[in-house]
Write a protein that holds these residues in place. Structure first.
Motif, short mmCIF file in Angstrom:
data_model
loop_
_atom_site.label_atom_id
_atom_site.label_comp_id
_atom_site.label_asym_id
_atom_site.label_seq_id
_atom_site.Cartn_x
_atom_site.Cartn_y
_atom_site.Cartn_z
N ASP A 36 0.77 -1.12 0.11
CA ASP A 36 -0.10 0.07 -0.07
C ASP A 36 0.81 1.19 -0.11
O ASP A 36 1.64 1.64 1.05
CB ASP A 36 -0.90 -0.05 1.23
CG ASP A 36 -2.02 1.10 1.30
OD1 ASP A 36 -1.81 1.88 0.38
OD2 ASP A 36 -2.61 1.38 2.21
N SER A 37 0.94 1.78 -1.15
CA SER A 37 1.73 3.12 -1.24
C SER A 37 1.21 4.61 -0.74
O SER A 37 1.65 5.37 -1.05
CB SER A 37 2.22 3.27 -2.64
OG SER A 37 1.06 3.46 -3.51
N THR A 38 -0.30 4.36 -0.13
CA THR A 38 -0.68 5.57 0.15
C THR A 38 -0.20 6.12 1.10
O THR A 38 0.41 5.91 2.24
CB THR A 38 -2.16 5.21 0.79
OG1 THR A 38 -2.89 4.16 -0.05
CG2 THR A 38 -2.99 6.38 0.97
N LEU A 39 0.08 7.64 1.28
CA LEU A 39 0.86 8.27 2.23
C LEU A 39 -0.14 9.25 3.06
O LEU A 39 -1.36 9.40 2.60
CB LEU A 39 1.54 9.59 1.32
CG LEU A 39 2.63 9.02 0.40
CD1 LEU A 39 3.52 10.29 -0.09
CD2 LEU A 39 3.55 8.07 1.24
N LYS A 40 0.08 9.22 4.44
CA LYS A 40 -0.65 9.68 5.39
C LYS A 40 -0.66 11.34 5.53
O LYS A 40 -1.42 12.00 6.22
CB LYS A 40 -0.76 9.04 6.72
CG LYS A 40 -1.06 7.55 6.62
CD LYS A 40 -1.03 6.66 7.92
CE LYS A 40 -1.77 5.51 7.55
NZ LYS A 40 -1.47 4.45 8.60
N ILE A 41 0.62 11.93 4.86
CA ILE A 41 0.71 13.16 5.06
C ILE A 41 0.86 13.81 3.67
O ILE A 41 1.62 13.01 2.93
CB ILE A 41 1.98 13.43 5.83
CG1 ILE A 41 1.79 12.88 7.52
CG2 ILE A 41 2.39 15.03 5.48
CD1 ILE A 41 1.16 14.08 7.98
N LYS A 42 0.00 14.70 3.14
CA LYS A 42 0.34 15.55 2.13
C LYS A 42 0.87 16.74 2.07
O LYS A 42 0.23 17.63 2.74
CB LYS A 42 -0.87 15.36 1.40
CG LYS A 42 -0.99 15.70 -0.22
CD LYS A 42 -2.46 15.60 -0.93
CE LYS A 42 -3.12 17.01 -0.70
NZ LYS A 42 -4.42 16.76 -1.32
N TYR A 43 2.06 17.18 1.22
CA TYR A 43 2.45 18.69 1.58
C TYR A 43 2.03 19.56 0.42
O TYR A 43 1.91 18.86 -0.73
CB TYR A 43 4.18 18.56 1.50
CG TYR A 43 4.52 18.17 3.17
CD1 TYR A 43 4.75 19.13 3.92
CD2 TYR A 43 4.81 16.84 3.33
CE1 TYR A 43 5.26 18.72 5.24
CE2 TYR A 43 5.32 16.48 4.47
CZ TYR A 43 5.65 17.36 5.45
OH TYR A 43 6.04 17.03 6.80
N THR A 44 1.32 20.50 0.78
CA THR A 44 0.67 21.29 -0.07
C THR A 44 1.67 22.57 -0.57
O THR A 44 1.23 23.07 -1.77
CB THR A 44 -0.55 21.65 0.24
OG1 THR A 44 -0.39 22.36 1.71
CG2 THR A 44 -1.53 20.58 0.47
N SER A 45 2.44 23.07 0.37
CA SER A 45 3.11 24.42 0.02
C SER A 45 4.38 24.55 0.86
O SER A 45 4.21 24.00 1.93
CB SER A 45 2.18 25.39 -0.18
OG SER A 45 1.77 25.82 0.90
N TYR A 46 5.09 25.44 0.56
CA TYR A 46 6.26 25.75 1.39
C TYR A 46 6.29 27.30 1.46
O TYR A 46 6.34 28.10 0.61
CB TYR A 46 7.74 25.02 0.71
CG TYR A 46 7.53 23.62 0.70
CD1 TYR A 46 7.81 22.92 1.75
CD2 TYR A 46 6.90 23.03 -0.39
CE1 TYR A 46 7.46 21.42 1.67
CE2 TYR A 46 6.78 21.74 -0.67
CZ TYR A 46 7.30 20.86 0.49
OH TYR A 46 7.00 19.44 0.20
N GLU A 47 7.07 27.63 2.61
CA GLU A 47 7.20 29.11 2.62
C GLU A 47 8.74 29.45 3.38
O GLU A 47 8.96 28.48 4.26
CB GLU A 47 6.12 29.98 3.46
CG GLU A 47 5.65 29.66 4.70
CD GLU A 47 4.41 30.02 5.01
OE1 GLU A 47 4.30 30.91 6.04
OE2 GLU A 47 3.34 30.02 4.48
N ALA A 48 9.50 30.43 3.20
CA ALA A 48 10.59 30.67 3.90
C ALA A 48 10.15 31.39 5.17
O ALA A 48 9.08 31.92 5.42
CB ALA A 48 11.40 31.70 3.13
N PRO A 49 11.03 31.12 6.31
CA PRO A 49 10.58 31.85 7.39
C PRO A 49 11.00 33.48 7.42
O PRO A 49 11.75 33.70 6.51
CB PRO A 49 11.97 31.08 8.55
CG PRO A 49 12.83 30.75 7.64
CD PRO A 49 12.25 30.48 6.34
#
Lengths: 322, 274
Positions: B235-248
């Motif tokens: 089962d290759s389903t991921l439980k966390i999906k990253y949607t975007s990134y930002e710089a501090p």
């Protein structure tokens, strides 16, 4: 709409202040609907739970059976999972202290839920929760979603301001501890060693006085008078801890404690990435270092280029003048 | 004792401030690949537990290192073999296919195949900083765990007494093997690890060991196997999906004050924190 279960953290039979950050998260998430309850488990939970009835929780659930007396994840996780299932909670949250970071992923495994650890913010859009997490030692933030129906979260104490009581009286309800499983029977609690200190906890202090390796064996001798005068917690850089000048639990940094006091003194700390990641959320930063090019000055609001062995006693004297 | 050590490569953490953050992704181009420091400490811990420090070339037991990544990550495994690990396994995949949960599920299948007495792993991988694989793996296996280990003492290789680094101090627990242990910074201090094979008062040099040139040559002959990720986790389903990134939001450098008196005055009247 989400129903949230907050796992309270106990220390010496009392609710740790860290719990109040998870409560702040629960309030934010249930603003748009739903409710939150608090689970207090461990030795003296029943008495400790009284401190949590004024925060607007639907219920305060307690269990203090001897099998879960100690904060051992293998022992607590079955009970947390059972309570989560019985109460149809969608989000299980604790503060990202060493307690929460140990326990919550284990509960995630039990419930088959995804885990967003050490989050710094949460937002609700179209009924969907998104979590902001520091990654790359705080050099970037990622927004993420948990794709499973049950979501497990730990929140960063320095980013979620401690909740204040809101009045009311949540009912306290006893719950049963789940039976001990095979894993739990193979871990034995020996004891907790804490450095007895009159100083406040790093996570809760308004002022922190941190020292680096430059302090050498005079770490306490130089910093203690300043910390005592300001009612401050004492912190340390990794280098100072590794060299044995300060005990490891004082370490501030991405891999130690992440702090955000109103006032942070970095004394004899050069400012490695790891350290800055752990304290850059502080409101005001003061750096005292004899190297004018030390990276710490790039994040300090006030920098003093000076020999700390002269400057710190002088600072104590100046503050005493009033 | 048979020990399995999961080991991940990461972009040089000492230069993590040089990553490029865009909303769609994080670019680490230009940064050298390094072993995840905490995993590297886990390898060192495994070596200390399986040797008599007086003759470290003989391994009392077996240390297997495993990584998740494309072919080129075998370099990271070879480096661990050169410091003393016995064999290596590469689970073929890319980072995009993984989250902590999938890694834990795949490791569970691998543990059932390899049957180690102990899984030693870094407490977190310093890119994602998720700190969850050890806890999930222990739960999936139904094993006890000791997270954030600062000290480990072997009791006849049947149980480990672990000093866990917790907020405000340390917690001592005894876990009966097989178990999962995640290691913290202090585990590579000179006397943090007590093997049943070494003299109790043996002190190592602080940090991890370096490979000798001869050992680097010899490591090329040590076994390296490859397994497809799907073989371990169907089962290759991921439980966390990253949607975007930002710089501090960066902090600006403030002002330099000349004297202690000026500092106190500014803290009182300007910052108003005293």
């Amino acid at each position: 709409m989400s129903n949230v279960l907050v796992i309270a953290e106990l220390a010496d039979g009392h609710v740790r202040k860290s719990t109040h950050s998870a409560l702040t998260f629960a309030r934010e998430v249930t603003k748009a609907g739903g409710s939150f309850s608090i689970l207090v488990l461990g030795a003296n939970a029943k008495a400790a739970a009284a401190a949590l009835t004024g925060f607007g929780a639907a219920k305060v659930l307690v269990t203090e059976e001897p099998s879960i007396a100690h904060p051992i994840a293998e022992r607590l996780a079955p009970t947390v999972a059972a309570v989560a299932k019985a109460g149809t909670f969608d989000v299980i949250v604790a503060t990202a202290s060493s307690f929460g970071k140990d326990l919550v992923p284990r509960v995630a495994g039990k419930l088959g839920g995804g885990y967003a650890g050490d989050i710094s913010a949460v937002k609700t859009e179209g009924g969907k929760l998104s979590y902001k997490r520091p990654i790359f030692a705080g050099n970037a933030y990622a927004w993420c979603e948990v794709t499973t129906p049950t979501q497990l979260v730990t929140v960063r104490q320095s980013e979620f301001t401690a909740a204040e009581p809101s009045g009311g009286a949540s009912p306290i309800e006893a719950v049963a501890a789940a039976p001990i499983d095979a894993a739990a029977s193979r871990v034995e609690f020996i004891g907790i060693e804490t450095a007895k200190s009159e100083r406040p906890d790093l996570g809760e202090a308004r002022v922190i006085v941190s020292g680096g390796r430059a302090l050498n064996k005079q770490f306490g001798e130089v910093l203690d008078p300043l910390a005592a005068l300001l009612g401050a917690a004492v912190g340390a850089s990794r280098a100072a801890c590794d060299a044995g000048f300060a005990p490891p639990e004082l370490q501030v940094g991405q891999t130690g404690r992440v702090v955000a006091p109103a006032l942070y003194f970095a004394i004899g700390i050069s400012g490695a990435i790891q350290h800055i990641a752990g304290m850059k959320g502080s409101k005001t930063i003061v750096a005292i270092n004899k190297d004018p090019d030390a990276p710490i000055f790039q994040v300090a609001d006030y920098g003093l280029v000076a020999d700390l062995f002269q400057a710190v006693p002088e600072l104590v004297a100046e503050l005493k003048k009033g | 004792m048979k020990i399995l050590v999961p080991l991940k490569r990461v972009a040089d953490p000492d230069n993590a401030n040089k990553i490029k953050v865009t909303p769609a992704k994080i670019e680490t181009t230009g940064l050298e690949w390094k072993p995840n420091p905490f995993d590297e400490y886990a390898v060192e811990t495994a070596l200390r537990l399986t040797e008599n420090a007086a003759s470290p070339k003989t391994r009392m037991g077996e240390v297997t290192v495993v990584t998740f990544g494309p072919k080129e990550t075998e370099t990271t495994l070879r480096a661990a073999l050169a410091t003393g690990a016995d064999k290596a396994i590469r689970v073929d995949c890319t980072d995009e296919q993984l989250d902590g949960d999938l890694v834990a599920r795949a490791l569970k299948a691998l543990v059932e195949k390899e049957k180690p007495d102990l899984v030693l792993i870094g407490k977190q991988q310093v890119e994602g900083d998720s700190n969850q694989v050890a806890q999930l793996l222990a739960e999936y296996l139904g094993w006890p765990m000791a997270t954030f280990a600062g000290t480990i003492k072997s009791e006849g290789d049947k149980a480990l007494v672990v000093g866990r680094e917790i907020d405000g101090g340390s917690m001592n627990v005894k876990v009966t093997l097989p178990a999962v242990v995640s290691v913290d910074l202090r585990i590579v201090q000179p006397e943090s690890v007590k093997s049943m094979h070494s003299k109790p008062d043996h002190a190592y040099s602080a940090g991890v060991r370096f490979a000798a040139l001869m050992a680097i040559m010899a490591a090329k002959k040590k076994p390296m196997t490859e397994i497809a990720l799907a073989t371990l986790a169907a089962d290759s389903t991921l439980k966390i999906k990253y949607t975007s990134y930002e710089a501090p939001v960066g902090r600006k450098a403030g002002v330099k004050v000349k004297t202690v008196a000026e500092l106190v005055q500014k803290l009182k009247t300007e910052a108003k924190v005293l």
